[in-house]
Design a protein around this motif. Sequence first.
Motif, PDB file in Angstrom:
ATOM      1  N   UNK A   1       4.955  48.763  20.616  1.00 55.90           N
ATOM      2  CA  UNK A   1       3.653  49.270  20.197  1.00 55.90           C
ATOM      3  C   UNK A   1       2.827  48.171  19.534  1.00 55.90           C
ATOM      4  N   UNK A   2       3.457  47.366  18.693  1.00 60.20           N
ATOM      5  CA  UNK A   2       2.734  46.267  18.050  1.00 60.20           C
ATOM      6  C   UNK A   2       2.211  45.277  19.089  1.00 60.20           C
ATOM      7  N   UNK A   3       3.019  44.981  20.085  1.00 61.51           N
ATOM      8  CA  UNK A   3       2.558  44.081  21.160  1.00 61.51           C
ATOM      9  C   UNK A   3       1.386  44.699  21.910  1.00 61.51           C
ATOM     10  N   UNK A   4       1.448  46.012  22.161  1.00 65.27           N
ATOM     11  CA  UNK A   4       0.348  46.707  22.831  1.00 65.27           C
ATOM     12  C   UNK A   4      -0.939  46.578  22.018  1.00 65.27           C
ATOM     13  N   UNK A   5      -0.820  46.636  20.704  1.00 60.95           N
ATOM     14  CA  UNK A   5      -1.979  46.491  19.838  1.00 60.95           C
ATOM     15  C   UNK A   5      -2.389  45.035  19.640  1.00 60.95           C
ATOM     16  N   UNK A   6      -1.630  44.104  20.196  1.00 64.63           N
ATOM     17  CA  UNK A   6      -1.939  42.688  20.042  1.00 64.63           C
ATOM     18  C   UNK A   6      -1.528  42.115  18.700  1.00 64.63           C
ATOM     19  N   UNK A   7      -0.534  42.737  18.064  1.00 67.41           N
ATOM     20  CA  UNK A   7      -0.062  42.289  16.752  1.00 67.41           C
ATOM     21  C   UNK A   7       1.314  41.655  16.874  1.00 67.41           C
TER      22      UNK A   7
END
Length: 151
Positions: free
Chosen positions: A40-46
């Motif tokens: 999820x963090x990768x999806x948000x670009x974090x």
Amino acid sequence: MNQEIAEPGTELHDRIRNFSVPLSSTPRGARLARLLATEQLRTWGLPPAPAEHIVAELAANAVTHGRVPGRDFRLTLYVVGDTLRIEVTDTRGDRLPHREPTTADSESGRGLVLVEALADRWGVAHGPRPRKTVWAEVKIGDTGSRTVPPR
């Protein structure tokens, strides 16, 4: 009919991002919490660090100390402004997290030390009964300044 009118090119999810999922109170559920949070963090670009480590510790505590047979725990991630909030909710509100004394050869008991070192803030919210939520907050973009304490 209710409608929200936004400026062209803006979307609501850009303001407050959140993700929440129930998971089984098992070691497999704890591992899945870490994997889902990372994705999820990768999806948000974090960047996943240090949040993935915090999620792993809080989820492991939920399935070890907060487990009630037949009841799930919940992982929730929020991004508001420059803060990522991680919440893990279980159904053992009577068992609050606390740091246990450890020795050099202890095989467990360091999870909250890691959470304390990696998070900007953390704490516990009670309720609704019989639940408790252990939460941690991390400033986004300020992740390189933390170090994991030596064992």
